[in-house]
Each structure stands twice: as C-alpha cells, then as structure tokens.
Design an enzyme around this catalytic site. Structure first.
Site, PDB file in Angstrom:
ATOM      1  N   GLY A 162     -11.360  -1.874  -8.268  1.00  0.00           N
ATOM      2  CA  GLY A 162      -9.976  -2.117  -7.877  1.00  0.00           C
ATOM      3  C   GLY A 162      -9.675  -1.595  -6.493  1.00  0.00           C
ATOM      4  N   PRO A 163      -8.532  -1.990  -5.942  1.00  0.00           N
ATOM      5  CA  PRO A 163      -8.139  -1.533  -4.604  1.00  0.00           C
ATOM      6  C   PRO A 163      -7.945  -0.024  -4.573  1.00  0.00           C
ATOM      7  CG  PRO A 163      -6.774  -3.384  -5.351  1.00  0.00           C
ATOM      8  CD  PRO A 163      -7.545  -2.910  -6.533  1.00  0.00           C
ATOM      9  N   PRO A 164      -7.962   0.565  -3.393  1.00  0.00           N
ATOM     10  CA  PRO A 164      -7.740   2.020  -3.291  1.00  0.00           C
ATOM     11  C   PRO A 164      -6.355   2.409  -3.791  1.00  0.00           C
ATOM     12  CG  PRO A 164      -8.643   1.130  -1.240  1.00  0.00           C
ATOM     13  CD  PRO A 164      -8.282  -0.042  -2.082  1.00  0.00           C
ATOM     14  N   GLY A 165      -6.304   3.520  -4.516  1.00  0.00           N
ATOM     15  CA  GLY A 165      -5.026   4.063  -4.958  1.00  0.00           C
ATOM     16  C   GLY A 165      -4.514   3.526  -6.268  1.00  0.00           C
ATOM     17  N   THR A 207     -10.100   6.882 -10.357  1.00  0.00           N
ATOM     18  CA  THR A 207     -10.553   8.256 -10.601  1.00  0.00           C
ATOM     19  C   THR A 207      -9.682   8.946 -11.640  1.00  0.00           C
ATOM     20  OG1 THR A 207     -11.303   8.341  -8.292  1.00  0.00           O
ATOM     21  CG2 THR A 207     -11.135  10.432  -9.460  1.00  0.00           C
ATOM     22  N   HIS A 238      16.063 -10.344  18.737  1.00  0.00           N
ATOM     23  CA  HIS A 238      14.745 -10.564  18.128  1.00  0.00           C
ATOM     24  C   HIS A 238      14.802 -10.356  16.610  1.00  0.00           C
ATOM     25  CE1 HIS A 238      10.247 -10.491  18.196  1.00  0.00           C
ATOM     26  NE2 HIS A 238      10.438  -9.762  17.100  1.00  0.00           N
ATOM     27  N   GLU A 239      15.378  -9.230  16.172  1.00  0.00           N
ATOM     28  CA  GLU A 239      15.448  -8.961  14.739  1.00  0.00           C
ATOM     29  C   GLU A 239      16.442  -9.896  14.057  1.00  0.00           C
ATOM     30  OE1 GLU A 239      13.261  -7.182  13.426  1.00  0.00           O
ATOM     31  OE2 GLU A 239      12.490  -6.319  15.284  1.00  0.00           O
ATOM     32  N   HIS A 281      14.643 -13.113  13.241  1.00  0.00           N
ATOM     33  CA  HIS A 281      13.855 -13.035  12.000  1.00  0.00           C
ATOM     34  C   HIS A 281      14.745 -13.211  10.773  1.00  0.00           C
ATOM     35  CE1 HIS A 281       9.999 -12.012  13.676  1.00  0.00           C
ATOM     36  NE2 HIS A 281      10.446 -10.917  14.278  1.00  0.00           N
ATOM     37  N   ASP A 332       3.823 -10.512  15.581  1.00  0.00           N
ATOM     38  CA  ASP A 332       4.274 -11.661  14.793  1.00  0.00           C
ATOM     39  C   ASP A 332       3.368 -12.869  15.028  1.00  0.00           C
ATOM     40  OD1 ASP A 332       6.419 -10.088  13.968  1.00  0.00           O
ATOM     41  OD2 ASP A 332       7.674 -10.752  15.640  1.00  0.00           O
TER      42      ASP A 332
END
Length: 637
Positions: free
Chosen positions: A223-226, A230, A445-446, A449, A521
C-alpha cells in the site's frame, strides 16, 4: 560560520580524550603529592643533630635507645613521658659526643634512672621508614591493574562487536512501552480480518489442523506510504501472544560480503527456537529487489541476502511455525520468486481509507485530546478525501499545537481548518507583503481558477481562496471533494484542465499580460493531457492504445528506463493531440470567463480587499443577485 562549525567536533573529541586520560594523570599526581606532603611534614618535625647533642650536654635526656645498625635513636626528656625519635647520621661520632655527658650526668645525679640501650635493629623504625615506599608501590600496582582492566574491557567489546556482526539486529515487540492491538487500528476492517486468521492460528493450531488447512507462510502488506502497514503488523504482535521479531530490510544489507545472509540465518534460527512466532520485515524492497537487474550484474551482497531469505522461507529445510509478515509500497520491484505461493502466499492491499474509515481513524487519534463541541469529525472526514492514516494523525496533532499556541483549552474547528491548510499548502507567510500590482495580479489569477471551476459540471466545490502566500505558492484556490472516487472519467480530466488554466486566462483577459505564476498550473495540465493519450487511451485519433510501459529498470530512474515503443510519426501525433487538448481547454476557459466577467471582477475585488474568501462567501457572491453590485474592476492604488 563554517570555520566554527568545523572546529566543534574537534573540541568534543579533545574533551572525550581528556576524560579518558584523567585517571592516568590524576592518580599518580595525588600519590606523589601525598608523599611529598608527608615527607615535608616529617622534615619539619625532625630536630637538628646539634639540638640532640645539646640535650645530652644539658642532662635533659633521662632514657634513650640507639640502633647501632640504622642509627635510629629514641629518647625521653626529663619531665616528659612521650618518647621521641631521631636518626643519627654517624653512630660512632654520636657515641663519642654524648658518652662523657651521659657519664657525667650519672655521677652528678645519684638518683638518676638513665638507661642506655644499644640495639642491633628496630622493626618499628624500619617499617616507619618504608611506609612511603609501600604506598607508592601499592598505588602504581593499582594503576597498572586499572589500565589492564580497561584494555581487557575494550578488547572484549571489540570482540563482541566482531562476533555479533553477523547477528540480526532484532527489535522485540516486548520492547514497546505500550502494546498495540487491533483496537488501535481503524479504517482497515478487511485487512484486520485477514490478519486475525494468523493470530487465531498462533493461539490455537488444532482447529486448522483438523481440516488440513495450512496457514500462509508469508503475508505481504502492500500500500501507499502512511496507510498503516507497520501499525497492522504491530497490532498482530499485540494480539497474538507469540514471540514477534521485527527488523528492517535495510538492516540486512552491509558492505561486507556474507553479512546479510548470516543475519537472515540468525533471524530465522531465533524465530524457530521460539516457534510459533512471527517475523516482521519492514520495507522489504530494500533487500527483495529483482535479481540480475542493474548495471552491476547479479553477484552482489544484496542478492546473496535475498537468496538466503528465499531458502529460509521455503527451501529444502523445514520452517514450521514461523510466519513472515513484510511491508512495502513498491511491490512492482520485488523478485517474482519472493511473491510465489509458499513464500508470500497472501498479499493484503492496505489502501487509502474511505469516509467511514477516516472518521474511525480520527476518533482513534482524538482520544486523549480535548475536542471542542463545534468539531464534527464526520464533517472533517468528508473534507479529507485522499488522506492516509498518517495524514489524519498529523492533522489532529497540528491542530492541537495550534490550540496550545493560542492558549485554548480545547481543539476547535478553526484549528482543524487551519491545520488542514498548513498540511496541504504550507505555512501562511503574513509578513511577505506584496505590492499593489502583484496583489492585483494574484487576485485575478485565483479568481480565474474559482470562477471558471464554478461553471463546470465535473468539479469539486471551492472551499477557500486566498492571496496570502503559503509555502511556495503566492496564493491558492482550495477545493473540497464531496465524495470518494475510485476512478476518474475523461470529462473529469477535461474539466480539470479548464480549472487549471483559469488563472492564466484571467491574467490575459483582464490585465493584458501573463506571468510566471501559472507555470505549475501549465505543467500539471500538460501532464494530465499527455496521460490521457499515452496512458489511458482517451484520444479519438490514436485510439485506446497505451504508449507507455510500466516495466521500469529497478535500479535506474524512470527517465532512464522508459522504453519508447512507438515510431517518430506516432510521437508527432501524440504531441499534436496534447496541443489540441490543451488548446481546446484554453478556449473553453476563455469563453466561460468572458461570459462571466462581472463575477470575475467581484471575486477579484473582494480578494484584493480582504485577501481571503471562504467557500460560503464565494457561493454567495456568485449568486446572480450579487452580480448587480459589480460595476467596477480592481484599481491600482
């Protein structure tokens, strides 16, 4: 600065050496000093030769004893009971000097009780004179013994290190301060069920033996880290009251040939002696990579270690009662022989938790933390799509640190929201003040988006907009997914391109200029477009064909190992398709922002004035009734 830093280790080494040499310097100095003081004190009390002769001349000596061999004289003075001592330098001369005086004293004093004695030797005086020499010899002997013991101890330590070099560096579950159980693991119910079989087998093997069932020899957590691989292994150790041997994959690999294989043998030997037992190898990809791969050939220390591991897990010898659990986030680079049945029979995928799983994880990590009444962990779980268990633990920890910094008694929703922004975007840099021109550019700019994504069908709602720099970003527009998605459609990706290009298009339409602020972007948009064509087969012109290979050289980077399996003509067509997709998305973004220019000005103006905007405020300003108040653009002051 560099010079000071370079000198510091030398100072530490010098102090350490001085502390080591201190006993060898201090002990002889104390002995010599003590002897010197003792001898000086004796010299001060010792009378002169003429003073002794004067005592005899004056008739004050009532009794004396003279050792003819050593010249030691002991005597008593009239009116004193204490006996005194003196060493005569020349015995014959002393007798000549005092003999007449003694005889005269006896003739004039009939009642005199003077007693003269001439001994050939005196044991007390001899011991008294030899005491300093004995002390010095004892001190030197003690110092020599001390030095030999230190040398012997050092040699034993070196021998122990040499002898234990091939031993496995095992961590036992009993070394943990607090035992981890399945109750500490949340959001992984299916994974816990599969591992519970192993725990049950270790507790009672008869139930499985009656049905002829064989418990898996090895379990690989992928699986992915985290995601808690463990943690699951530690929980198995806590649930099963069986010996648990934990070791990292990198602990096997050494620069000396044969050490890794020796440690593997030692690890399994210890586990067999304590069977039934569990061996946990964390980050097994450090030792379990493909054999024969890389530039250095196949006969290296790492491969010998892997060969020994393969033999121990399922070789000619019996390996009963030992279960191996391993964890990795790179199963693609593991050797196929390691993954076959009989070695790692079962692979358990530990993936990202869903909404319910994230809520359960948050509840586990919220234990022991004072949570405010306004905190809704279910809402937090909905807004943290894509978070792993480690991310959620870090989120609550950051929120607790913020609450402590603000001197609050409990963690509120404000701290959790701020912690989420800190984890995702970075720390807010309020001291970094922008000039009016840069502030205006960032605001548009923001706003570009946010406004462009508002009119898209397949886009997550805006959660927050800010033009205050955070981390490496001059501003950000943060979206919050409303649901967990296991796949992404073509329309989702096309809408994502429009949202990413919104900032660049807004700069060009309103300001008549473009900036470097859209570089990230554009990079992300280009990557999405290229993956649509080469990886996901979403090009109508090229068809459902994958033009990339996932088989990479395990010791070389992806950039060096990608095999180009298409011609130059196809490469040109791929580039043309990427350009077409990006251009179409750019035109869509231009159309949306041109039609809703009034909304763009409203959002940019509010951002310019307040620097921040919540998702609720954004939705309110985007309402049609609010658009009537937009009659001016942001002006430079």
């Amino acid at each position: 600065m560099n010079t000071k830093n370079n000198k510091q280790p030398n100072k530490k080494i010098t102090k350490k050496k001085l502390l080591t040499l201190l006993p060898y310097i201090l002990i002889p100095a104390l002995i010599i000093g003590g002897i010197t003081v003792f001898a000086g004190a004796q010299d001060k009390q010792k009378p002169e030769y003429y003073e002794i002769v004067s005592l005899f001349d004056e008739g004050k000596v009532t009794e004396y004893n003279l050792n003819l061999s050593s010249g030691a004289l002991t005597y008593k003075i009239k009116g004193e009971d204490k006996e005194k001592s003196f060493t005569v330098p020349n015995v014959s001369l002393f007798i000549e000097d005092v003999h007449e005086d003694v005889m005269e004293y006896n003739r004039n004093n009939k009642d005199a009780m003077i007693k003269a004695s001439y001994d050939s030797g005196s044991t007390g005086e001899w011991l008294y004179n030899i005491v300093p020499t004995l002390l010095l010899l004892l001190a030197m002997g003690g110092l020599t013994l001390f030095m030999f013991r230190r040398m012997s101890q050092t040699m034993n330590n070196e021998n122990n290190r040499t002898m234990s070099f091939g031993k496995a560096r095992i961590k036992h579950a009993k070394d943990e301060k607090r035992k981890t159980t399945f109750a500490d693991v949340a959001g992984a119910d299916e994974e816990k069920e599969e591992l519970a079989e192993i725990v049950e087998f270790l507790k009672d093997t008869s139930k499985f033996d009656a049905l002829g069932a064989r418990i898996p020899k090895g379990v690989l957590l992928v699986g992915p880290p985290g995601t808690g691989k463990t943690l699951l292994a530690r929980a198995v150790a806590g649930e099963a009251n069986a010996p648990f041997f934990s070791i990292s994959g990198s602990d096997f690999v050494e620069m000396y040939v044969g050490v890794g294989a020796s440690r593997v043998r030692d690890l399994f030997d210890q586990a067999k002696k304590s069977a039934p037992s569990i061996i946990f190898i964390d980050e097994i990809d450090a030792v379990g990579r493909h054999r024969g791969a890389g530039m250095g050939g196949g006969h290296d220390e790492r491969e010998q270690t892997l060969n020994q591991l393969l033999v121990e897990m399922d070789g000619f010898g019996a390996n009963e009662g030992v279960i191996v659990i391993a964890a990795t986030n790179r199963p693609d680079i593991l050797d196929p022989a390691l993954l076959r049945p009989g070695r790692f029979d079962r692979q358990i995928t530990v993936n990202y938790p869903d909404t319910k799983g994230r809520e359960e994880i948050l509840k586990v990590h919220a234990k022991g933390k004072p949570i405010g009444p306004d905190v809704d962990l279910k809402s937090v779980a909905h807004g943290t799509v894509g978070y792993t268990g480690a991310d959620l633990e870090n989120l609550l920890n950051e929120a607790a640190l913020l609450a402590a910094r603000r001197s609050k008694k409990a963690i509120t929703m404000d701290e959790i929201d701020e912690a989420a922004l800190k984890v995702e975007v970075g720390t807010e840099k309020k001291s970094n003040r922008m000039n009016e021109k840069a502030k205006k550019l960032t605001a548009y700019h923001e706003a570009g988006h946010a406004v462009s994504s508002y009119y898209l069908e397949n886009k997550d709602p805006v959660h927050q907009i800010s033009i205050i720099p955070r981390g490496l970003a001059g501003g950000f527009t943060l979206y919050r997914p409303t649901e967990d998605k296991t796949y992404t459609t073509k329309n989702d990706m096309l809408d994502k391109l429009v949202s990413l290009l919104g900032g660049r298009v807004a700069e060009a339409l309103v300001l008549g200029d473009i900036s470097t602020g859209a570089s990230n972007d554009i990079q992300r948009a280009t990557e999405i477009a290229r993956n649509m064509i080469t990886k996901y087969g979403m090009s109508e012109k090229l068809g459902p064909i994958a033009f990339t290979s996932e088989d990479h050289e395990v010791f070389l980077g992806k950039q060096y190992s990608q095999v180009r399996n298409y011609s130059e003509n196809v490469a040109a067509e791929i580039d043309a398709e990427v350009e077409r997709i990006i251009t179409d998305a750019y035109k869509r973004t231009e159309t949306i922002l041109t039609e809703h220019m009034d909304k763009l000005h409203i959002i940019a103006k509010e951002l310019f004035l307040n620097e921040k905007m919540s998702g609720e405020d954004f939705a309110r300003f985007m309402d049609d009734s609010a658009a009537e108040s937009a009659d001016e653009t942001v002006s430079e002051s």
